[in-house]
Enzyme design. Structure first.
Site, PDB file in Angstrom:
ATOM      1  N   GLY A   1      -3.106   1.292   5.873  1.00  0.00           N
ATOM      2  CA  GLY A   1      -3.606   0.062   6.311  1.00  0.00           C
ATOM      3  C   GLY A   1      -3.689  -0.935   5.355  1.00  0.00           C
ATOM      4  CG  ASP A   2      -3.225  -5.826   4.267  1.00  0.00           C
ATOM      5  OD1 ASP A   2      -4.452  -6.186   4.298  1.00  0.00           O
ATOM      6  OD2 ASP A   2      -2.076  -6.208   3.680  1.00  0.00           O
ATOM      7  CG  PHE A   3      -8.909  -3.792   2.446  1.00  0.00           C
ATOM      8  CD1 PHE A   3      -8.777  -4.921   1.986  1.00  0.00           C
ATOM      9  CD2 PHE A   3      -9.190  -2.814   1.691  1.00  0.00           C
ATOM     10  CE1 PHE A   3      -9.009  -5.332   0.814  1.00  0.00           C
ATOM     11  CE2 PHE A   3      -9.034  -2.809   0.234  1.00  0.00           C
ATOM     12  CZ  PHE A   3      -8.840  -4.317  -0.318  1.00  0.00           C
TER      13      PHE A   3
ATOM     14  CG  HIS B   1     -15.101  -5.693  -8.578  1.00  0.00           C
ATOM     15  ND1 HIS B   1     -15.297  -5.192 -10.038  1.00  0.00           N
ATOM     16  CD2 HIS B   1     -13.941  -5.066  -8.207  1.00  0.00           C
ATOM     17  CE1 HIS B   1     -14.369  -4.151 -10.393  1.00  0.00           C
ATOM     18  NE2 HIS B   1     -13.550  -4.145  -9.212  1.00  0.00           N
TER      19      HIS B   1
ATOM     20  CG  ASP C   1      -5.289   2.027  -0.799  1.00  0.00           C
ATOM     21  OD1 ASP C   1      -4.296   0.889  -1.079  1.00  0.00           O
ATOM     22  OD2 ASP C   1      -5.938   2.407  -1.857  1.00  0.00           O
TER      23      ASP C   1
END
Lengths: 336, 336
Positions: free
Chosen positions: A225-227, A245, A199
């Protein structure tokens, strides 16, 4: 004149907001937490919670009629379900998601009609900001959000910990882990596994505190991290729960492709959501959750199991299946 | 770990506010009125209502899943229930009560917890004013309120028009008649009856317009008065529907006594409400309506059939019985 139809279904739906608020007030007051310590009569309960005499019986008996409490003689107690899920003192508490429904979403849904007319969210990002930028910029809001995600995921996480064939794998990573609800449940039920929560960096202290409270910090670590910007962690199994979603179709596909790329051959991806039934006519919770994405996100929407299996095939997965986890949440499992 | 209980009941209650708002938006948009003219697919319906493409399918399919619409192939239509009760073009429209729930009560219920802590209403009379003084002081608010009372009473009024032994009587008066929903239904179904609507003087034009729209102004007249300050009209049958629950116990008894005094020997009083079941554990709508009285009135509350029969005996009625009218509303009939 013939016999007119009953108005019962319309009335039941129309009264739903009052029922929700009765439950949210009970959670707000810590009523279920109090009763988890032992049954009480109305007067003792009223005193413990600091409530006014005027409506105490109607309030408690509405909770009985809604199946949220039991009453034997004059004494109130939790149901098995509310004792397990709505006692703040238990690690199985899921009331945080309903605390968020109460303080954020109940007022935001007040302007659902505007949302349906414009296609725009109806929360603090009405001006065009990204939801997660807004939430992650404020520590109190972030704490409320991360805790609510634990409440949102817990019943599904417990089911996944049991139902997925974890014995075939050694490592897993939860993508968009929030506090770490899923990693905790999976690690507790499967002592051979090593896991990570992935996250944004500011989630670390909340994650580490939550993991340590279960004493499993040696097997479950945080992976910042940044996905969208970074590669996903390598692990035998990747999980995305209530994540896809939030995003539009291109973003959904991007995240699925990144999961495919990060997995080893034979590795698995688990996606879980309030999947809408393939016929789009049964799972009320899935359809309402998709409207929640209208209220809360710029372009997010919920989807069916068939939708998800299709996107998984498009990004390279050869095999996938859908399995129900709770009454309203299902997982889609894909194998590389 | 054993198998955890399902969280389905809690989730269903917690999602109730979203379901209510979906229905209220459908009413707000005139969706059911549009579909009463004929079935339409999502795109045509979206264009007629001026909605955005983003969430149209989820919105319509949520209504399907909630039992408010049907979908055959790609075409949406009303259910028998929603066609009868939620088409504004029909005299059986009851959506006005839900329009009031949407604009008044949904936001007011936002502070239910404050109401339960203080015992005070949470609407515009928070400062101590009487609800009806506040409503009747503003013509737009009065119109909304009177129309909503028609929606609130109609299913019960239709049932009373059929189920009560009207053939034994010649005259009736509805105490707190609002627009005259009950007098219309009773007079239409029983052409031998002459009736009156009793309400505050400023209700007259709304009442007379509504009665005239059914062409029965020769048999149903307006009778102005204040039921606390004035005597009640003399008639063979008096009716009080959704009236007693607005008031405290002394006021309830006062109104029942005034009805007893106004009736001839052999005359009848009909009281109808969302009666709470005698065990206080089944009729969710009755218990929620009583909490609505907390939100909306200074000291009102709903009650059981046994409560009402007891008060009726205290003021002199010798005989009384309870009969169910709709799924959630019952009448109490007393004979002098």
């Amino acid at each position: 004149m013939g016999i007119p139809p009953g108005a019962g279904r319309v009335e039941q739906v129309a009264f739903g907001f009052m029922a929700s608020k009765v439950l949210f007030s009970a959670i707000d007051f810590g009523l279920l937490t109090q009763l988890a310590k032992g049954p009480l009569d109305a007067e003792k309960l009223r005193n413990r919670l600091g409530l006014h005499p005027r409506s105490i019986r109607d309030f408690l008996d509405a909770l009985v009629a809604l199946g949220m409490l039991e009453r034997h003689g004059e004494v109130y107690s939790n149901t098995e379900e509310t004792d397990f899920y709505l006692d703040r003192a238990k690690p199985t508490y899921i009331g945080n998601i309903f605390e968020m429904f109460n303080v954020r979403d109940y007022p935001f849904w007040g302007s659902l009609s505007d949302g349906l007319r414009t296609g725009n969210p109806q929360n603090e990002i009405k001006g065009g900001e990204d939801l997660f930028t807004a939430i992650y910029a404020n520590l109190d809001r972030l704490r409320l959000f991360l805790r609510s995600m634990t409440g949102h995921s817990l019943p599904s996480a417990m089911a996944i910990a049991q139902k997925f064939p974890w014995s075939k794998y050694r490592t897993f990573a939860d993508i968009g882990s929030a506090e770490g609800c899923l990693p905790v449940q999976v690690a507790l039920a499967n002592p051979h596994l090593i896991g990570e929560g992935f996250d944004l960096p500011m989630v670390r202290p909340f994650f580490e505190e939550y993991i340590a409270s279960f004493g499993i910090q040696d097997r479950v670590r945080f992976h910042p991290g940044d996905f969208f910007k970074d590669s996903l962690p390598g692990a035998d199994v990747l999980v995305m729960g209530m994540i896809l979603h939030n995003w539009n179709l291109d973003e959904k596909r991007t995240l699925l492709k990144k999961a495919y790329d990060a997995l080893p051959d034979g590795g698995s991806l688990i996606v879980y959501e309030h999947l809408i039934d393939d016929e789009h006519r049964k799972n009320v919770a899935g359809l309402l959750m998709s409207l929640m994405m209208l209220i809360e996100t710029q372009e997010g929407f919920d989807y069916t199991g068939a939708d998800c299996c299709g996107w998984m095939r498009e990004v390279g997965f050869t095999e996938s299946y859908v399995e129900q986890l709770t009454g309203t949440v299902s997982m889609v499992v894909a194998v590389k």
